[in-house]
Design a protein around this motif. Structure first.
Motif, mmCIF file in Angstrom:
data_model
loop_
_atom_site.group_PDB
_atom_site.id
_atom_site.type_symbol
_atom_site.label_atom_id
_atom_site.label_comp_id
_atom_site.label_asym_id
_atom_site.label_seq_id
_atom_site.Cartn_x
_atom_site.Cartn_y
_atom_site.Cartn_z
ATOM 1 N N VAL A 135 -21.244 5.433 -3.769
ATOM 2 C CA VAL A 135 -20.353 5.391 -4.929
ATOM 3 C C VAL A 135 -20.486 6.641 -5.796
ATOM 4 O O VAL A 135 -19.681 6.839 -6.706
ATOM 5 C CB VAL A 135 -20.626 4.139 -5.795
ATOM 6 N N GLY A 136 -21.478 7.493 -5.528
ATOM 7 C CA GLY A 136 -21.667 8.685 -6.333
ATOM 8 C C GLY A 136 -20.725 9.810 -5.929
ATOM 9 O O GLY A 136 -20.051 9.756 -4.897
ATOM 10 N N ALA A 137 -20.670 10.825 -6.760
ATOM 11 C CA ALA A 137 -19.852 11.999 -6.466
ATOM 12 C C ALA A 137 -20.426 12.753 -5.265
ATOM 13 O O ALA A 137 -21.628 12.715 -5.001
ATOM 14 C CB ALA A 137 -19.808 12.919 -7.688
ATOM 15 N N HIS A 138 -19.555 13.453 -4.547
ATOM 16 C CA HIS A 138 -19.971 14.160 -3.333
ATOM 17 C C HIS A 138 -21.051 15.198 -3.636
ATOM 18 O O HIS A 138 -21.967 15.398 -2.839
ATOM 19 C CB HIS A 138 -18.758 14.825 -2.687
ATOM 20 N N GLN A 139 -20.943 15.863 -4.769
ATOM 21 C CA GLN A 139 -21.873 16.944 -5.105
ATOM 22 C C GLN A 139 -23.136 16.435 -5.802
ATOM 23 O O GLN A 139 -23.981 17.225 -6.231
ATOM 24 C CB GLN A 139 -21.186 17.991 -5.989
ATOM 25 N N GLU A 140 -23.293 15.135 -5.908
ATOM 26 C CA GLU A 140 -24.427 14.546 -6.609
ATOM 27 C C GLU A 140 -25.745 14.873 -5.900
ATOM 28 O O GLU A 140 -25.832 14.830 -4.674
ATOM 29 C CB GLU A 140 -24.223 13.033 -6.645
ATOM 30 N N THR A 141 -26.767 15.211 -6.673
ATOM 31 C CA THR A 141 -28.105 15.454 -6.134
ATOM 32 C C THR A 141 -28.819 14.122 -5.925
ATOM 33 O O THR A 141 -28.823 13.275 -6.816
ATOM 34 C CB THR A 141 -28.923 16.328 -7.105
ATOM 35 N N ARG A 142 -29.435 13.955 -4.753
ATOM 36 C CA ARG A 142 -30.084 12.696 -4.415
ATOM 37 C C ARG A 142 -31.591 12.879 -4.258
ATOM 38 O O ARG A 142 -32.042 13.703 -3.458
ATOM 39 C CB ARG A 142 -29.515 12.140 -3.102
ATOM 40 N N TRP A 143 -32.344 12.088 -5.005
ATOM 41 C CA TRP A 143 -33.800 12.037 -4.867
ATOM 42 C C TRP A 143 -34.232 10.605 -4.619
ATOM 43 O O TRP A 143 -33.649 9.659 -5.161
ATOM 44 C CB TRP A 143 -34.494 12.518 -6.151
ATOM 45 N N HIS A 144 -35.278 10.447 -3.818
ATOM 46 C CA HIS A 144 -35.890 9.130 -3.598
ATOM 47 C C HIS A 144 -37.403 9.269 -3.714
ATOM 48 O O HIS A 144 -38.034 10.020 -2.974
ATOM 49 C CB HIS A 144 -35.529 8.578 -2.209
ATOM 50 N N LEU A 145 -37.978 8.548 -4.650
ATOM 51 C CA LEU A 145 -39.423 8.525 -4.866
ATOM 52 C C LEU A 145 -39.922 7.118 -4.560
ATOM 53 O O LEU A 145 -39.509 6.154 -5.205
ATOM 54 C CB LEU A 145 -39.747 8.913 -6.318
ATOM 55 N N ASP A 146 -40.777 7.004 -3.549
ATOM 56 C CA ASP A 146 -41.323 5.712 -3.143
ATOM 57 C C ASP A 146 -42.792 5.681 -3.542
ATOM 58 O O ASP A 146 -43.610 6.426 -3.001
ATOM 59 C CB ASP A 146 -41.168 5.534 -1.631
ATOM 60 N N LEU A 147 -43.130 4.837 -4.501
ATOM 61 C CA LEU A 147 -44.464 4.848 -5.117
ATOM 62 C C LEU A 147 -45.373 3.803 -4.464
ATOM 63 O O LEU A 147 -45.019 2.621 -4.395
ATOM 64 C CB LEU A 147 -44.348 4.581 -6.619
ATOM 65 N N HIS A 148 -46.541 4.262 -4.020
ATOM 66 C CA HIS A 148 -47.519 3.421 -3.338
ATOM 67 C C HIS A 148 -48.910 3.650 -3.928
ATOM 68 O O HIS A 148 -49.120 4.554 -4.748
ATOM 69 C CB HIS A 148 -47.583 3.776 -1.842
ATOM 70 N N THR A 149 -49.866 2.863 -3.456
ATOM 71 C CA THR A 149 -51.291 3.182 -3.601
ATOM 72 C C THR A 149 -51.921 3.056 -2.230
ATOM 73 O O THR A 149 -51.412 2.334 -1.355
ATOM 74 C CB THR A 149 -52.005 2.231 -4.580
ATOM 75 N N ALA A 150 -53.021 3.752 -2.018
ATOM 76 C CA ALA A 150 -53.699 3.729 -0.724
ATOM 77 C C ALA A 150 -54.658 2.541 -0.637
ATOM 78 O O ALA A 150 -55.149 2.040 -1.652
ATOM 79 C CB ALA A 150 -54.462 5.035 -0.511
ATOM 80 N N ILE A 151 -54.910 2.086 0.596
ATOM 81 C CA ILE A 151 -55.866 1.005 0.806
ATOM 82 C C ILE A 151 -57.273 1.471 0.429
ATOM 83 O O ILE A 151 -58.050 0.734 -0.181
ATOM 84 C CB ILE A 151 -55.825 0.536 2.271
#
Length: 333
Positions: A135-151
């Motif tokens: 649904v975003g504009a074609h020129q939109e910048t895309r970031w994905h941050l997936d936050l975890h912790t280690a075992i």
């Protein structure tokens, strides 16, 4: 709705599933999935996920604090934002997962596990991400941050894992990771079933898995360890100046993967072995029947050692340093 985490843990939908505030619109899309849209046009779309593993609570608490500030009007919003609490049933149970490791099921791998609730959730998360960016504009910048912790504990308390990508990483994205206090970055050299690889491969997003400390129950996290990350997230969401950058992260790349293929698998590391522990060339790392895993380079560092994974899954990664980059860092200091 005032508290995303408590609403998600309740297992019920809020009475009102959408609303408009002075600066933004919000919509509860599904259990633990919330979209926030500024009323003014923006060119940056950010997806933030946490709780993909239900026992990794510190990132969930950090994200929930920021979302609460946005919903209460205490913070402005300068990006289109999708927030995904990955595995609500596992969060409620305080377990890494209930049946299947959710972070191995993306990119359609969920189709191999028809009766696994995590497989259904992986599909739902993929759909939410696809709809959000379509649904975003074609020129939109895309970031994905997936936050975890280690075992396990780690010689680097905060580090990022970059999915395999044939494209160069955007400079502003790498600068943000540095401002977020990442002490190290690990670069994959092959595709995988993680959420960040899915968003990077299918939607050309700048994606990173952020590992913040060690997995602890809700309420037992020392969030001061991750203050730089919280401030960098706040700046990203509100369009503010990034926190001052102290030191660039050291860089590693994956040299080999240790896979558990049978019940005979043995990992020759103690349960206390920290992430980024170094092993010299020739060290026997693991064995699985006739298969042996040895350190192949002059020095390799272990990441995510876990002998208890299901057969067919990764039981550890071995890393080598990006010597040219790290030598340049040493020269700067």
């Amino acid at each position: 709705m005032q508290d995303l985490l408590q609403q998600t843990l309740s297992g019920t939908a809020p009475t009102d599933t959408h609303g408009t505030l002075p600066q933004l619109r919000w919509q509860w899309l599904d259990e633990g999935i919330l979209e926030l849209t500024p009323l003014a046009p923006v060119q940056h779309a950010v997806a933030i996920s946490a709780g993909i593993h239900g026992n990794e609570t510190a990132p969930v608490e950090i994200v929930n604090q920021l979302i609460t500030e946005l919903l209460q009007g205490a913070r402005s919003l300068a990006v289109r934002l999708l927030v995904l609490l990955g595995n609500p049933p596992a969060l409620r149970a305080g377990k890494r997962y209930l049946r299947c490791d959710l972070n191995r099921l993306f990119g359609g791998r969920w189709q191999q596990f028809e009766n696994c609730p995590e497989a259904q959730r992986a599909l739902r998360l993929e759909q939410a991400l696809e709809t959000f960016w379509q649904v975003g504009a074609h020129q939109e910048t895309r970031w994905h941050l997936d936050l975890h912790t280690a075992i396990r504990g780690s010689y680097h308390t905060r580090f990022g894992v970059m999915p395999f990508s044939s494209r160069p990483w955007p400079d502003d994205f790498m600068q943000w990771l540095t401002a977020a206090g990442m002490e190290a970055l690990v670069f994959h050299r092959a595709p995988g079933g993680t959420f960040t690889h899915y968003s990077c491969e299918h939607f050309q997003a700048a994606s990173c898995t952020l590992e913040l400390g060690k997995a602890l129950p809700f309420g037992q996290n020392d969030l001061t360890q991750f203050e730089a990350t919280r401030r960098a997230l706040a700046a990203l969401l509100s369009g503010e100046t990034l926190p001052e950058i102290s030191a660039a992260p050291r860089r590693y790349r994956v040299a080999q993967q240790i896979t558990r293929n049978s019940e005979r698998f043995q990992l020759h590391m103690s349960p206390e072995t920290l992430n980024f522990t170094a092993f010299p060339q020739g060290t026997l790392l693991a064995e699985d029947g006739e298969t042996r895993y040895f350190v192949q380079q002059a020095r390799e560092y272990v990441l995510f050692p876990n002998p208890n994974v299901a057969p067919g899954l990764r039981a550890g990664l071995m890393l080598v340093e990006d010597n040219a980059h790290n030598a340049a860092l040493s020269g700067e200091r």
